[in-house]
Design a protein around this motif. Structure first.
Motif, PDB file in Angstrom:
ATOM      1  N   ASN A  84       0.819  -1.210   0.000  1.00 54.75           N
ATOM      2  CA  ASN A  84       0.000   0.000   0.000  1.00 54.75           C
ATOM      3  C   ASN A  84       0.857   1.266   0.000  1.00 54.75           C
ATOM      4  OD1 ASN A  84       0.898   0.224   2.636  1.00 54.75           O
ATOM      5  ND2 ASN A  84      -1.118   0.074   3.565  1.00 54.75           N
ATOM      6  N   LYS A  85       0.177   2.394   0.061  1.00 54.70           N
ATOM      7  CA  LYS A  85       0.821   3.711   0.012  1.00 54.70           C
ATOM      8  C   LYS A  85       1.893   3.869   1.087  1.00 54.70           C
ATOM      9  CE  LYS A  85      -0.347   8.638   0.287  1.00 54.70           C
ATOM     10  NZ  LYS A  85       0.902   8.971   0.907  1.00 54.70           N
ATOM     11  N   ILE A  86       1.635   3.376   2.275  1.00 60.41           N
ATOM     12  CA  ILE A  86       2.607   3.506   3.374  1.00 60.41           C
ATOM     13  C   ILE A  86       3.919   2.806   2.997  1.00 60.41           C
ATOM     14  CG2 ILE A  86       3.099   2.858   5.764  1.00 60.41           C
ATOM     15  CD1 ILE A  86       0.025   3.123   6.257  1.00 60.41           C
ATOM     16  N   GLY A  87       3.810   1.600   2.453  1.00 56.38           N
ATOM     17  CA  GLY A  87       5.005   0.867   2.046  1.00 56.38           C
ATOM     18  C   GLY A  87       5.735   1.525   0.891  1.00 56.38           C
ATOM     19  N   VAL A  88       4.995   2.041  -0.071  1.00 56.82           N
ATOM     20  CA  VAL A  88       5.603   2.710  -1.222  1.00 56.82           C
ATOM     21  C   VAL A  88       6.284   4.004  -0.779  1.00 56.82           C
ATOM     22  CG1 VAL A  88       5.146   3.817  -3.451  1.00 56.82           C
ATOM     23  CG2 VAL A  88       4.018   1.663  -2.873  1.00 56.82           C
ATOM     24  N   ASP A  89       5.614   4.773   0.083  1.00 53.99           N
ATOM     25  CA  ASP A  89       6.227   6.002   0.600  1.00 53.99           C
ATOM     26  C   ASP A  89       7.531   5.690   1.340  1.00 53.99           C
ATOM     27  OD1 ASP A  89       4.125   7.513  -0.399  1.00 53.99           O
ATOM     28  OD2 ASP A  89       3.117   7.737   1.543  1.00 53.99           O
ATOM     29  N   PHE A  90       7.505   4.626   2.137  1.00 51.64           N
ATOM     30  CA  PHE A  90       8.706   4.212   2.878  1.00 51.64           C
ATOM     31  C   PHE A  90       9.836   3.874   1.907  1.00 51.64           C
ATOM     32  CE2 PHE A  90      11.423   1.016   4.811  1.00 51.64           C
ATOM     33  CZ  PHE A  90      11.771   1.628   6.011  1.00 51.64           C
ATOM     34  N   ALA A  91       9.545   3.078   0.884  1.00 51.02           N
ATOM     35  CA  ALA A  91      10.566   2.682  -0.094  1.00 51.02           C
ATOM     36  C   ALA A  91      11.143   3.897  -0.812  1.00 51.02           C
ATOM     37  CB  ALA A  91       9.973   1.697  -1.099  1.00 51.02           C
ATOM     38  N   ASP A  92      10.276   4.837  -1.155  1.00 53.99           N
ATOM     39  CA  ASP A  92      10.747   6.042  -1.844  1.00 53.99           C
ATOM     40  C   ASP A  92      11.615   6.902  -0.926  1.00 53.99           C
ATOM     41  OD1 ASP A  92       9.411   5.203  -4.086  1.00 53.99           O
ATOM     42  OD2 ASP A  92       7.994   6.875  -4.143  1.00 53.99           O
ATOM     43  N   ASN A  93      11.173   7.088   0.299  1.00 49.20           N
ATOM     44  CA  ASN A  93      11.883   7.966   1.228  1.00 49.20           C
ATOM     45  C   ASN A  93      13.192   7.381   1.744  1.00 49.20           C
ATOM     46  OD1 ASN A  93       9.924   9.973   1.063  1.00 49.20           O
ATOM     47  ND2 ASN A  93       8.727   9.095   2.733  1.00 49.20           N
ATOM     48  N   TYR A  94      13.235   6.082   1.993  1.00 48.91           N
ATOM     49  CA  TYR A  94      14.405   5.490   2.632  1.00 48.91           C
ATOM     50  C   TYR A  94      15.343   4.765   1.670  1.00 48.91           C
ATOM     51  CZ  TYR A  94      12.293   6.835   6.980  1.00 48.91           C
ATOM     52  OH  TYR A  94      11.753   7.577   7.992  1.00 48.91           O
ATOM     53  N   PHE A  95      14.847   4.357   0.525  1.00 51.08           N
ATOM     54  CA  PHE A  95      15.693   3.634  -0.411  1.00 51.08           C
ATOM     55  C   PHE A  95      15.901   4.386  -1.720  1.00 51.08           C
ATOM     56  CE2 PHE A  95      13.725   0.213   2.170  1.00 51.08           C
ATOM     57  CZ  PHE A  95      14.890  -0.202   2.797  1.00 51.08           C
ATOM     58  N   GLY A  96      15.287   5.558  -1.850  1.00 47.29           N
ATOM     59  CA  GLY A  96      15.478   6.386  -3.030  1.00 47.29           C
ATOM     60  C   GLY A  96      14.724   5.922  -4.263  1.00 47.29           C
TER      61      GLY A  96
END
Length: 139
Positions: A84-96
């Motif tokens: 979901n959005k939470i996981g995608v946001d996390f991947a974008d923010n922490y893994f670039g």
């Protein structure tokens, strides 16, 4: 519940490299490059569809669900696993990573769209926390 007896597997990916890798690894001829928003198949063709971690990459994910519904036979099964959005946001923010903003959804939005498309959600479960879910649906 019944289990599928595999007669034929057809698989596609938008990336040519992934198709070549699958052919090398598994052999066979039923792999092709394709777009989940424009599935190259007649309506009501397949008994089942398996979609794992794809839709959060697809800005037109709602259209992709409609395409899957279109190619499934009546009573056909969709097994889907997504983040979901939470996981995608996390991947974008922490893994670039850089996922499309249009491809982000919460579980309520996702479930509402499955139902609006015509799927009946038979079962759903958390895979990892509340970030990853799997859904078993029927057309």
């Amino acid at each position: 519940r019944s289990y599928f007896s595999l007669k034929k597997l057809v698989a596609f990916d938008i990336m040519h490299e992934q198709i070549e890798l699958a052919k090398k690894r598994y052999g066979g001829e039923n792999y092709y490059v394709g777009d989940i928003t424009k599935i190259a198949a007649q309506p009501n063709k397949y008994d089942a569809a398996f979609v794992f971690g794809i839709l959060h990459h697809v800005p037109a994910w709602k259209h992709a669900l409609r395409e899957i519904h279109r190619v499934l036979k009546p009573g056909g099964v969709l097994l889907i696993e997504e983040v979901n959005k939470i996981g995608v946001d996390f991947a974008d923010n922490y893994f670039g990573f850089s996922h499309s903003k249009e491809a982000r959804f919460n579980w309520q939005q996702f479930e509402d769209e499955l139902k609006a498309t015509g799927f009946n959600i038979v079962d759903d479960s958390k895979v990892i926390f509340s970030i990853f879910h799997s859904y078993l649906c029927e057309k």
